[in-house]
Design a protein around this motif. Structure first.
Motif, short mmCIF file in Angstrom:
data_model
loop_
_atom_site.label_atom_id
_atom_site.label_comp_id
_atom_site.label_asym_id
_atom_site.label_seq_id
_atom_site.Cartn_x
_atom_site.Cartn_y
_atom_site.Cartn_z
N GLY A 1 0.79 -1.15 0.06
CA GLY A 1 -0.09 0.11 -0.25
C GLY A 1 0.88 1.23 0.14
N THR A 2 2.28 1.21 0.19
CA THR A 2 2.84 2.47 0.12
C THR A 2 4.15 2.27 -0.56
N SER A 3 3.94 1.88 -1.63
CA SER A 3 5.08 1.52 -2.76
C SER A 3 5.49 2.69 -3.83
N SER A 4 4.91 3.64 -3.67
CA SER A 4 5.02 4.96 -4.53
C SER A 4 6.31 5.61 -4.20
N VAL A 5 7.03 6.17 -5.23
CA VAL A 5 8.20 6.64 -4.69
C VAL A 5 8.18 8.02 -3.66
N ASN A 6 7.16 8.76 -3.89
CA ASN A 6 7.29 9.84 -2.83
C ASN A 6 6.84 9.26 -1.43
N SER A 7 6.14 8.10 -1.26
CA SER A 7 5.75 7.55 0.16
C SER A 7 6.93 6.98 0.65
N ARG A 8 7.99 6.28 -0.26
CA ARG A 8 9.13 5.58 0.40
C ARG A 8 10.05 6.83 0.52
N GLU A 9 10.15 7.81 -0.16
CA GLU A 9 11.05 8.97 0.19
C GLU A 9 10.69 9.36 1.60
N ALA A 10 9.54 9.66 1.91
CA ALA A 10 9.07 10.24 3.27
C ALA A 10 9.49 9.51 4.30
N LEU A 11 9.30 8.03 4.17
CA LEU A 11 9.68 6.94 4.98
C LEU A 11 11.31 7.13 5.16
N ALA A 12 11.99 7.14 3.98
CA ALA A 12 13.23 7.11 4.14
C ALA A 12 13.96 8.51 4.91
N VAL A 13 13.38 9.54 4.58
CA VAL A 13 13.63 10.84 5.22
C VAL A 13 13.44 10.61 6.84
N GLU A 14 12.32 10.13 7.31
CA GLU A 14 12.05 9.97 8.79
C GLU A 14 13.06 8.90 9.42
N VAL A 15 13.38 8.03 8.50
CA VAL A 15 14.58 6.82 8.98
C VAL A 15 15.75 7.50 9.16
N ASP A 16 16.21 8.49 8.32
CA ASP A 16 17.41 9.30 8.53
C ASP A 16 17.34 10.11 9.75
N GLN A 17 16.12 10.76 10.00
CA GLN A 17 16.08 11.65 11.33
C GLN A 17 16.22 10.53 12.56
N ILE A 18 15.61 9.47 12.56
CA ILE A 18 15.72 8.57 13.68
C ILE A 18 17.24 8.06 13.77
N ARG A 19 17.77 8.07 12.72
CA ARG A 19 19.42 7.42 12.69
C ARG A 19 20.29 8.60 13.42
N ALA A 20 19.84 9.89 13.11
CA ALA A 20 20.54 11.05 13.49
C ALA A 20 20.27 11.14 15.31
N ASP A 21 18.90 10.82 15.42
CA ASP A 21 18.42 11.03 16.76
C ASP A 21 19.12 9.97 17.57
N LEU A 22 19.18 8.76 17.22
CA LEU A 22 19.89 7.48 17.93
C LEU A 22 21.16 7.81 18.05
N ILE A 23 22.00 8.44 17.15
CA ILE A 23 23.42 8.41 17.34
C ILE A 23 23.62 9.50 18.54
N SER A 24 22.74 10.86 18.49
CA SER A 24 22.59 11.73 19.62
C SER A 24 22.40 10.87 21.05
#
Length: 297
Positions: A104-127
């Motif tokens: 249900g969330t296979s569009s490029v835009n939706s995956r990009e939004a998910l990837a952006v949030e994952v990147d934010q989580i990664r930065a937060d986890l390092i912090s």
């Protein structure tokens, strides 16, 4: 049978000596009342003074152990809170990955939004992994640096040293948590898994997504194991702190028995000594009547 001749000077000297002895006892009792201590100097009771010094050393040691335990509790409390937060962030990253592999969330835009949030989580986890207690990173071992992980690459900057706290004679408890046991080694760490997931989301690579999700579940297990270890150490420190405080109370009671004066008894003794001294003064004044020489002067 020889007879000792008591002269007037001998009588005077003896009387004055006895009076001085009574006055000294009176002064000692006054000092005990004013200080509340039966032993004010070693000469008052050498055995009690020795026991008092040993007890004071024991009290100092126990207070030191209690402070160490309290410091360790602070360390482990910080570690536990951070681990809980890291677990929440990692679970959120898995949820995003699961969304990415769903149809249900296979569009490029939706995956990009998910990837952006994952990147934010990664930065937060390092912090979060760089959390400090009293200026020292709790996941960095004994490093003198201010951070346990590189804020960009996530590479481990700490060492394998252990932060220990002595909480009893011969008893030490570790109060830090090695960062690599929580996030994994460089090249295969939690941060690397998140980078893999982010890249896979953008590329729509379902196989890589599932691999990253499996790895993230392993990291959650590692975090859970670390929390269990921290919880056990935290409990040991709490028990050590309470035991140390109980020991201090018992030792202070012992010290009081060795040093403190029984104030009602001491007050009664003081009154009795005062009466005895006054009586001695009266008796001495009558015994030392003027001699014939005094009259001839």
């Amino acid at each position: 049978m020889s007879v000792v001749r008591v002269t007037q000077p001998m009588l005077v000297a003896s009387s004055l000596r006895n009076l001085q002895g009574g006055l000294n006892k009176y002064a000692d009792l006054q000092e005990q009342l004013s200080t509340g201590k039966r032993v004010n100097r070693a000469s008052d009771s050498p055995s009690d003074a020795t026991g008092s010094m040993r007890t004071r050393v024991a009290i100092s040691d126990q207070n030191h152990y209690v402070r160490n335990a309290e410091n360790g509790i602070g360390w482990l409390g910080t570690v536990d809170t951070t681990l809980s937060s890291m677990a929440d962030s990692t679970r959120r990253a898995r949820e995003l990955g699961l969304q990415g592999v769903s149809t249900g969330t296979s569009s490029v835009n939706s995956r990009e939004a998910l990837a952006v949030e994952v990147d934010q989580i990664r930065a937060d986890l390092i912090s979060q992994a760089n959390t400090t207690y009293l200026g020292r990173p709790v996941f960095g071992g004994t490093t003198a640096g201010a951070a346990a992980f590189d804020t960009t690459t996530g590479a481990y900057l700490g060492d394998s040293g252990q932060v220990m706290r002595t909480v009893a004679d011969g008893v030490q408890v570790r109060v830090d948590m090695p960062g690599t046991s929580v996030v994994g080694p460089d090249g295969a760490s939690l941060f690397d898994d998140l980078t893999t997931l982010s890249t896979a989301l953008r590329a729509g690579d379902e196989t890589s997504m599932r691999t990253a999700l499996s790895n993230l579940q392993g990291r959650l297990n590692d975090i859970s194991t670390a929390q269990a270890t921290v919880g056990a150490s935290y409990k040991r420190l709490e028990q050590a702190s309470q035991k140390g405080q109980d020991s201090v109370v018992a030792l202070r009671t012992t010290l009081s028995d060795l040093e403190d004066a029984d104030l009602p008894q001491t007050l009664m003794n003081l009154k009795m000594q005062e009466v005895a001294y006054q009586a001695a003064l009266g008796a001495t004044s009558k015994a030392l009547q003027p001699s014939l020489i005094d009259f001839l002067r």
